[in-house]
Write an enzyme that holds these catalytic residues in place. Structure first.
Site, PDB file in Angstrom:
ATOM      1  N   HIS A  30       0.806  -1.220   0.000  1.00  0.00           N
ATOM      2  CA  HIS A  30       0.000   0.000   0.000  1.00  0.00           C
ATOM      3  C   HIS A  30       0.841   1.273   0.000  1.00  0.00           C
ATOM      4  O   HIS A  30       0.333   2.354  -0.283  1.00  0.00           O
ATOM      5  CB  HIS A  30      -1.012  -0.004   1.159  1.00  0.00           C
ATOM      6  N   ASP A  83       0.342  -7.667   1.648  1.00  0.00           N
ATOM      7  CA  ASP A  83       0.705  -6.247   1.714  1.00  0.00           C
ATOM      8  C   ASP A  83       2.215  -6.067   1.630  1.00  0.00           C
ATOM      9  O   ASP A  83       2.817  -5.313   2.386  1.00  0.00           O
ATOM     10  CB  ASP A  83       0.158  -5.602   2.989  1.00  0.00           C
ATOM     11  N   SER A 105       4.531   2.829   7.706  1.00  0.00           N
ATOM     12  CA  SER A 105       4.294   1.643   6.893  1.00  0.00           C
ATOM     13  C   SER A 105       5.511   1.277   6.068  1.00  0.00           C
ATOM     14  O   SER A 105       6.099   2.124   5.396  1.00  0.00           O
ATOM     15  CB  SER A 105       3.125   1.890   5.931  1.00  0.00           C
TER      16      SER A 105
END
Length: 423
Positions: free
Chosen positions: A157, A190, A271
């Site tokens: 992402h 992810d 992230s």
């Protein structure tokens, strides 16, 4: 003293509604509103208010995707007691500014072994800031150097916006920058691997083993929260194997993984960054947080509940992506929902209830039928559909596992060899 206002997050982390307590899977709800242009590294994803179950893809026949391949429509909530709300970490949106690696200039390289200072000195050169820009928006996240010539591990992402002609820039800890290309992505875990151009002599991170982690163990998170590169936070491992469901892509594939839960501060922009042990070994990739905010996710930030993808689970995926191969996953050949709760004083069985069984699948060969409730995989207790998906995601195709299930109150067990979703 003049106060400097903190940078504001650009994106709104997607929020999920807790699942319905029981009953059949509900159809997907409409997608959340997309983030405003030039703000976010992660577009919103559709979510369903009920328990996750695989959709049939248009134009294809048969049961498309087994629960354990991860091709499920995500439910409205993650699988933490059926009540948690998770936000995948958006970037901060602070792109184009100078990279100022002040932290790396003041860490104490002579600090004692096992100290946070020593860990910081070892790991900071291996963690980068990633800036992504496309016509759909822009933002930033973090990444981890895994080869001296510029191969970098991050979250899908984080770089998702670059899929259709966007640009990716990597800011290194020494203040230099380089453009990068995406080598491969795996939305189901992810995970993404990118390659910085024209670089050499980088410091790869030391890969550890997430299987060696214990609850209560100290860990360190390093990344670029809200664009503040080279940020170090510390905490403990709060839980292991936490089933986390952070959404679903347009094809109906859910991102569910058995997360390492930590109270180390993790915020939007972290992230793709590193979660390491006190030897400075990579044990997880920081990926999501639980947020206490409302539906719009304003001012989302750390409340001490963050989640990292365990490195053991994604290491084979990373190796495939580095080679330009399609990532493969173990699967069981079924679709499931959460087992129904007891009604009228009856005793219920906790687990994942089989809704469909694929023709010729591992599940069919094991004798599983619609209505069976899977309660264990090896020593892993299954508490619901997300728990089952996350557990089998921790295995690889062709691994042999022992599966236990309940049928009409009777327990059954079989050893099975997991299928692969390789096309």
């Amino acid at each position: 003293m003049t106060e400097i206002p903190p940078p504001q997050p650009s994106g709104t982390p997607p929020q999920w509604t807790p699942p319905a307590p029981a009953g059949p899977t509900q159809p997907p709800a409409g997608p959340f509103a997309p983030p405003p242009a030039q703000t976010s590294v992660m577009p919103a994803v559709p979510a369903a208010p009920g328990s996750p179950i695989k959709k049939r893809a248009a134009g294809r026949t048969g049961l498309v995707a087994a629960v354990l391949a991860g091709a499920l429509v995500a439910g409205g909530a993650a699988g933490v007691g059926g009540a948690a709300v998770y936000g995948a970490l958006n970037g901060d949106g602070i792109g184009g500014g100078a990279n100022t690696p002040a932290t790396s200039q003041v860490v104490d390289a002579k600090a004692p072994e096992g100290s946070i200072e020593k860990v910081s000195a070892k790991v900071l050169p291996s963690v980068v800031k990633i800036e992504v820009t496309s016509q759909q928006g822009s933002g930033s996240g973090s990444g981890v150097v895994i080869s001296s010539d510029g191969t970098i591990l991050t979250n899908n992402h984080v770089v998702e916006l670059a899929a259709n002609g966007g640009t990716v820039t990597v800011d290194f800890n020494d203040g230099t920058s380089a453009s990068a290309e995406v080598l491969g992505t795996d939305p189901l875990t992810d995970t993404a691997v990118i390659k910085a151009s024209g670089v050499s002599g980088l410091t790869p991170i030391t890969i550890g083993k997430s299987s060696n982690l214990t609850v209560g163990q100290s860990v360190v998170a390093i990344g670029s929260p809200f664009g503040l590169d080279s940020t170090v936070t510390t905490g403990i491992v709060s839980a292991l194997g936490r089933p986390v469901n952070v959404g679903v892509d347009q094809s109906g594939a859910a991102t569910v993984y058995p997360a390492v839960q930590t109270d180390a501060a993790i915020n939007p922009g972290n992230s793709g960054g590193a979660l390491v042990d006190l030897n400075g070994n990579l044990v997880g990739i920081n990926a999501s947080i639980r947020s206490s905010t409302g539906a719009n996710g304003e001012d989302a930030g750390s409340i001490g509940i963050g989640f990292a993808i365990p490195i053991d689970e994604i290491r084979p995926i990373v190796e495939q992506l580095e080679k330009g191969e399609q990532a493969t996953h173990a699967q069981f050949g079924i679709s499931v929902s959460d087992a129904p709760q007891a009604q009228n004083g009856q005793t219920s069985v906790t687990g994942a209830q089989v809704q469909e069984v694929g023709e010729g699948s591992t599940a069919q060969k094991a004798g599983l039928e619609k209505g069976d409730i899977i309660t264990k995989v090896d020593d892993h207790v299954i508490t619901g559909s997300d728990s089952l998906v996350a557990t089998v995601r921790s295995y690889r195709p062709d691994d042999e596992v022992e599966v236990s299930w309940s049928r009409n109150g009777e327990e059954q067990t079989a050893k099975v060899t997991l299928d692969s979703d390789a096309s």
